[in-house]
Design a protein around this motif. Structure first.
Motif, short mmCIF file in Angstrom:
data_model
loop_
_atom_site.label_atom_id
_atom_site.label_comp_id
_atom_site.label_asym_id
_atom_site.label_seq_id
_atom_site.Cartn_x
_atom_site.Cartn_y
_atom_site.Cartn_z
N GLU A 89 -7.63 5.14 25.23
CA GLU A 89 -8.50 5.93 26.11
C GLU A 89 -7.56 6.99 26.79
N GLN A 90 -6.37 6.83 27.28
CA GLN A 90 -5.51 7.42 27.95
C GLN A 90 -5.01 8.48 26.84
N GLN A 91 -4.87 7.94 25.62
CA GLN A 91 -4.42 9.13 24.51
C GLN A 91 -5.68 10.18 24.37
N ARG A 92 -6.83 9.59 24.42
CA ARG A 92 -7.93 10.57 24.13
C ARG A 92 -8.09 11.41 25.30
N GLN A 93 -7.89 10.83 26.54
CA GLN A 93 -7.96 11.93 27.65
C GLN A 93 -6.90 12.76 27.61
N ALA A 94 -5.69 12.64 27.32
CA ALA A 94 -4.48 13.44 27.03
C ALA A 94 -4.86 14.37 26.09
N ILE A 95 -5.48 14.32 24.73
CA ILE A 95 -5.67 15.05 23.87
C ILE A 95 -6.65 15.99 24.46
N ILE A 96 -7.80 15.40 24.84
CA ILE A 96 -8.95 16.49 25.39
C ILE A 96 -8.25 17.32 26.56
N ALA A 97 -7.32 17.05 27.31
CA ALA A 97 -6.83 17.72 28.37
C ALA A 97 -5.90 18.76 27.63
N GLN A 98 -5.16 18.18 26.91
CA GLN A 98 -4.40 19.48 25.89
C GLN A 98 -5.26 20.10 25.30
N ALA A 99 -6.32 19.95 24.61
CA ALA A 99 -7.32 20.95 24.03
C ALA A 99 -7.74 21.91 24.92
N LYS A 100 -8.26 21.30 26.11
CA LYS A 100 -8.90 22.42 27.15
C LYS A 100 -7.65 23.34 27.69
N ASP A 101 -6.53 22.76 27.84
CA ASP A 101 -5.50 23.82 28.23
C ASP A 101 -5.35 24.76 27.11
N GLU A 102 -5.24 24.31 25.74
CA GLU A 102 -4.93 25.31 24.69
C GLU A 102 -6.17 26.42 24.59
N ALA A 103 -7.27 25.89 24.60
CA ALA A 103 -8.52 26.75 24.78
C ALA A 103 -8.39 27.71 25.80
N GLN A 104 -8.09 27.25 26.96
CA GLN A 104 -8.17 27.87 28.27
C GLN A 104 -6.77 29.33 27.89
N ASN A 105 -5.84 28.85 27.29
CA ASN A 105 -4.61 29.75 27.12
C ASN A 105 -5.20 30.74 25.89
N LEU A 106 -6.00 30.27 24.96
CA LEU A 106 -6.35 31.21 23.88
C LEU A 106 -7.46 31.99 24.56
N ILE A 107 -8.42 31.47 25.62
CA ILE A 107 -9.27 32.44 26.16
C ILE A 107 -8.33 33.61 27.22
N ASN A 108 -7.40 32.86 27.89
CA ASN A 108 -6.66 33.96 28.59
C ASN A 108 -6.00 34.99 27.64
#
Length: 164
Positions: A89-108
């Motif tokens: 679950e922690q890995q899942r949350q970390a992956i989701i957070a990383q994906a969100k960060d990457e998506a936000q970076n791509l959007i920016n």
């Protein structure tokens, strides 16, 4: 036939003597070995019963130890499964957070690129407007003004348009 039913003293005497002699011989030679054999057999049976009781107690002790070990193992495996689930679950949350960060970076990054392209397009439109204005002014005036006057005219025109 009457003689068979009457007790004969001599026959009774010899029967008793034979019985006592046989009892003496059996007591002297057979009774002790038979009694010793029976005693040793009785002792052996008692030892076997005691051994069986001890083996039963040992088996129950081993059974209790095995049940305890099995319960401990089940508890430990349950804890490990819970820990693995939490780690997953922690890995899942970390992956989701990383994906969100990457998506936000791509959007920016996309926004920055869009802004840069918009600025380029605005600059191109401004240049085109300036060129068209200069062409129209040359045709209206009929002659070409000097470069400094053209630049001042263009800057004033752009300030008036305020294109962004």
């Amino acid at each position: 036939m009457d003689s068979l039913l009457k007790p004969d003293i001599g026959l009774m005497f010899w029967t008793i003597v034979n019985f006592l002699l046989l009892a003496f011989l059996l007591a002297k030679f057979a009774w002790k070995p038979l009694m010793n054999a029976l005693d040793s057999r009785e002792k052996q049976i008692a030892e076997d019963v005691a051994g069986a009781h001890k083996a039963k107690e040992d088996a129950e002790t081993i059974k209790k130890q095995l049940e305890k070990t099995l319960a401990d193992t089940a508890k430990e495996s349950s804890n490990r499964i819970k820990e693995a689930s939490q780690a997953g679950e922690q890995q899942r949350q970390a992956i989701i957070a990383q994906a969100k960060d990457e998506a936000q970076n791509l959007i920016n990054q996309a926004k920055a690129e869009i802004e840069a392209e918009t600025q380029k397009a605005i600059e191109a439109v401004k240049k085109e407007v300036v060129d068209t204005t200069m062409l129209a002014a040359r045709k209206v005036i009929g002659k070409e003004a000097d470069k400094a006057a053209n630049e001042k005219l263009i800057e004033d025109l752009l300030k008036d348009i305020k294109v962004k």
